[in-house]
Design an enzyme around this catalytic site. Sequence first.
Site, mmCIF file in Angstrom:
data_model
loop_
_atom_site.group_PDB
_atom_site.id
_atom_site.type_symbol
_atom_site.label_atom_id
_atom_site.label_comp_id
_atom_site.label_asym_id
_atom_site.label_seq_id
_atom_site.Cartn_x
_atom_site.Cartn_y
_atom_site.Cartn_z
ATOM 1 N N GLU A 18 0.863 -1.199 0.000
ATOM 2 C CA GLU A 18 0.000 0.000 0.000
ATOM 3 C C GLU A 18 0.891 1.238 0.000
ATOM 4 O O GLU A 18 1.902 1.280 0.716
ATOM 5 C CB GLU A 18 -0.895 0.040 1.251
ATOM 6 C CG GLU A 18 -1.780 1.305 1.258
ATOM 7 C CD GLU A 18 -2.440 1.566 2.599
ATOM 8 O OE1 GLU A 18 -3.518 1.005 2.826
ATOM 9 O OE2 GLU A 18 -1.890 2.345 3.414
ATOM 10 N N THR A 49 -4.074 4.761 -1.469
ATOM 11 C CA THR A 49 -5.135 5.243 -0.590
ATOM 12 C C THR A 49 -5.817 6.470 -1.192
ATOM 13 O O THR A 49 -5.311 7.110 -2.127
ATOM 14 C CB THR A 49 -4.598 5.596 0.819
ATOM 15 O OG1 THR A 49 -3.707 6.694 0.706
ATOM 16 C CG2 THR A 49 -3.900 4.411 1.454
ATOM 17 N N HIS A 79 -8.182 2.922 -3.783
ATOM 18 C CA HIS A 79 -9.136 3.036 -2.688
ATOM 19 C C HIS A 79 -10.176 4.103 -3.074
ATOM 20 O O HIS A 79 -9.855 5.064 -3.766
ATOM 21 C CB HIS A 79 -8.440 3.484 -1.400
ATOM 22 C CG HIS A 79 -7.456 2.490 -0.860
ATOM 23 N ND1 HIS A 79 -7.066 2.484 0.461
ATOM 24 C CD2 HIS A 79 -6.794 1.459 -1.438
ATOM 25 C CE1 HIS A 79 -6.201 1.497 0.661
ATOM 26 N NE2 HIS A 79 -6.011 0.877 -0.473
ATOM 27 N N ARG A 109 -16.071 3.055 3.423
ATOM 28 C CA ARG A 109 -16.953 4.132 3.887
ATOM 29 C C ARG A 109 -16.158 5.407 4.104
ATOM 30 O O ARG A 109 -16.576 6.494 3.750
ATOM 31 C CB ARG A 109 -17.626 3.728 5.201
ATOM 32 C CG ARG A 109 -18.657 4.738 5.669
ATOM 33 C CD ARG A 109 -18.980 4.576 7.132
ATOM 34 N NE ARG A 109 -17.851 4.925 7.977
ATOM 35 C CZ ARG A 109 -17.871 4.897 9.298
ATOM 36 N NH1 ARG A 109 -18.970 4.513 9.926
ATOM 37 N NH2 ARG A 109 -16.815 5.234 10.004
ATOM 38 N N ASP A 111 -13.542 7.507 7.154
ATOM 39 C CA ASP A 111 -13.725 7.858 8.557
ATOM 40 C C ASP A 111 -14.730 8.995 8.687
ATOM 41 O O ASP A 111 -14.843 9.830 7.798
ATOM 42 C CB ASP A 111 -12.384 8.229 9.200
ATOM 43 C CG ASP A 111 -11.568 6.981 9.504
ATOM 44 O OD1 ASP A 111 -12.171 5.979 9.956
ATOM 45 O OD2 ASP A 111 -10.346 6.995 9.276
ATOM 46 N N LYS A 163 -21.139 -7.620 3.989
ATOM 47 C CA LYS A 163 -20.242 -7.008 2.998
ATOM 48 C C LYS A 163 -19.936 -8.020 1.900
ATOM 49 O O LYS A 163 -19.955 -7.702 0.717
ATOM 50 C CB LYS A 163 -18.948 -6.542 3.693
ATOM 51 C CG LYS A 163 -18.151 -5.530 2.913
ATOM 52 C CD LYS A 163 -16.932 -5.042 3.693
ATOM 53 C CE LYS A 163 -17.201 -3.770 4.465
ATOM 54 N NZ LYS A 163 -15.968 -3.132 4.957
HETATM 55 P P1 FAD Z 1 -18.069 -0.066 6.867
HETATM 56 O O1 FAD Z 1 -17.856 -1.437 6.354
HETATM 57 O O2 FAD Z 1 -19.184 0.724 6.302
HETATM 58 O O3 FAD Z 1 -18.139 -0.121 8.438
HETATM 59 C C1 FAD Z 1 -18.169 1.082 9.213
HETATM 60 C C2 FAD Z 1 -18.909 0.817 10.515
HETATM 61 O O4 FAD Z 1 -20.290 0.606 10.237
HETATM 62 C C3 FAD Z 1 -18.428 -0.422 11.258
HETATM 63 O O5 FAD Z 1 -18.469 -0.168 12.632
HETATM 64 C C4 FAD Z 1 -19.446 -1.473 10.882
HETATM 65 O O6 FAD Z 1 -19.555 -2.472 11.890
HETATM 66 C C5 FAD Z 1 -20.716 -0.630 10.790
HETATM 67 N N1 FAD Z 1 -21.704 -1.210 9.876
HETATM 68 C C6 FAD Z 1 -21.508 -1.745 8.659
HETATM 69 N N2 FAD Z 1 -22.687 -2.159 8.140
HETATM 70 C C7 FAD Z 1 -23.647 -1.857 9.033
HETATM 71 C C8 FAD Z 1 -25.064 -2.021 9.065
HETATM 72 N N3 FAD Z 1 -25.724 -2.572 8.057
HETATM 73 N N4 FAD Z 1 -25.741 -1.574 10.163
HETATM 74 C C9 FAD Z 1 -25.095 -1.002 11.205
HETATM 75 N N5 FAD Z 1 -23.744 -0.810 11.234
HETATM 76 C C10 FAD Z 1 -23.044 -1.240 10.169
HETATM 77 N N6 FAD Z 1 -9.934 5.449 4.943
HETATM 78 C C11 FAD Z 1 -9.789 6.458 4.029
HETATM 79 O O7 FAD Z 1 -10.346 7.544 4.227
HETATM 80 N N7 FAD Z 1 -9.040 6.290 2.894
HETATM 81 C C12 FAD Z 1 -8.423 5.113 2.603
HETATM 82 O O8 FAD Z 1 -7.765 4.990 1.567
HETATM 83 C C13 FAD Z 1 -8.559 4.030 3.541
HETATM 84 N N8 FAD Z 1 -7.999 2.819 3.303
HETATM 85 C C14 FAD Z 1 -8.220 1.772 4.168
HETATM 86 C C15 FAD Z 1 -7.697 0.500 3.865
HETATM 87 C C16 FAD Z 1 -7.912 -0.574 4.718
HETATM 88 C C17 FAD Z 1 -7.363 -1.929 4.368
HETATM 89 C C18 FAD Z 1 -8.645 -0.384 5.929
HETATM 90 C C19 FAD Z 1 -8.864 -1.538 6.869
HETATM 91 C C20 FAD Z 1 -9.166 0.877 6.238
HETATM 92 C C21 FAD Z 1 -8.972 1.955 5.370
HETATM 93 N N9 FAD Z 1 -9.503 3.222 5.631
HETATM 94 C C22 FAD Z 1 -9.344 4.248 4.716
HETATM 95 C C23 FAD Z 1 -10.221 3.480 6.890
HETATM 96 C C24 FAD Z 1 -11.735 3.244 6.770
HETATM 97 O O9 FAD Z 1 -12.313 4.227 5.937
HETATM 98 C C25 FAD Z 1 -12.299 3.300 8.195
HETATM 99 O O10 FAD Z 1 -11.860 2.195 8.930
HETATM 100 C C26 FAD Z 1 -13.794 3.506 8.316
HETATM 101 O O11 FAD Z 1 -14.059 3.891 9.668
HETATM 102 C C27 FAD Z 1 -14.637 2.286 8.014
HETATM 103 O O12 FAD Z 1 -14.587 1.961 6.702
HETATM 104 P P2 FAD Z 1 -15.266 0.604 6.155
HETATM 105 O O13 FAD Z 1 -15.187 0.646 4.695
HETATM 106 O O14 FAD Z 1 -14.748 -0.575 6.866
HETATM 107 O O15 FAD Z 1 -16.785 0.876 6.631
#
Ligand code: FAD
Length: 289
Positions: A18, A49, A79, A109, A111, A163
């Site tokens: 990455e 990213t 990403h 999603r 942060d 997911k």
């Molecule tokens: P989600 O899968 O949508 O989950 C977010 C939260 O919502 C979790 O707590 C989950 O349990 C909850 N949730 C999901 N579905 C539901 C539902 N149906 N009902 C209720 N709650 C639910 N961030 C950036 O800004 N840019 C990047 O490039 C980036 N790269 C990343 C790469 C990796 C490998 C990882 C692990 C993270 C990265 N992040 C990045 C951070 C990421 O955006 C955050 O961790 C964010 O808080 C969650 O993203 P997610 O896609 O996992 O969200």
Amino acid sequence: MSNFISSYFTNKQTFSFEIFPPKGELSIETARTLVGELAKFAPDWISVTFSAGGSGNSGSTVAIAGEMQEQYGVTSLAHLTCMGASKEEIAERIAELKAAGVQNVLALRGDRMPGHEIVDFRYAADLVPQLKEAGFCVGGACYPEGHVECLDFSTSIGRLKAKQDSGTDFLVTQLFFDNEYFYRFREACDRARIKIPVTVGVMPFTSVAQIQRMAFTCGASIPSQVIKRLVAAGNDAEATRRAGIEFMCEQLRDLAANGVDGLHIYTMNRPDVAQAAYDTLVDCGYIHA
Ligand code: FAD
């Protein structure tokens, strides 16, 4: 020609990196040089990213992801976050990715940030259908210790199953510093019938401040083994960086010995991190140089 990442997992265990786009005044030239350095290790892909926040570098994600394929023949994974975006804005991002020849997208999603309210997408899983419809191979994030906003581990696993069911092709883990969390997570995925490949993200610690930030942004636990090494390195920044790389290499050896689908190195744009990971994985037979 298709270079879908999901197909790589069917042939072998993968090895990938990455990087993040250059910030502020740093030019795309910097990223080009970095990708050139990383391409020498022949990774299966390099992910780039995406920052929807104030760093102003979100535009270069697509440019870097496209260029690395054209110039170095390295498959890219761009990403993409959906928090605060409308369907029309995502359609524009999709058009840019397609024009750049990018075929793999990590659907996120993003942060929570002030000013980034939910528009058309609440969760990453909501973004997946639009990307699949556009023909992308889609990855998703997963959390061996559970996501920081979710207090209950089994709920976190249930949402990960959703997911997968949304069409996500493969997963990339959040960093962790204790491999036991990953092994426990893997067993929970098996029980929940999460069958898509999971590539394991590993990052070296670099300082006390960095690891504290990680603990609060990602919810990653700091094991006593890490604390002891930080204490031993004291105020010596170089010794701390070396200890972080050594610890990462130990994690990689253990993960390789325990049979993972893939290993993904969070390089923090540092070729020395990539080099150390590569050497370790060649040495333990995970990569055949
Ligand atoms: P989600 O899968 O949508 O989950 C977010 C939260 O919502 C979790 O707590 C989950 O349990 C909850 N949730 C999901 N579905 C539901 C539902 N149906 N009902 C209720 N709650 C639910 N961030 C950036 O800004 N840019 C990047 O490039 C980036 N790269 C990343 C790469 C990796 C490998 C990882 C692990 C993270 C990265 N992040 C990045 C951070 C990421 O955006 C955050 O961790 C964010 O808080 C969650 O993203 P997610 O896609 O996992 O969200």
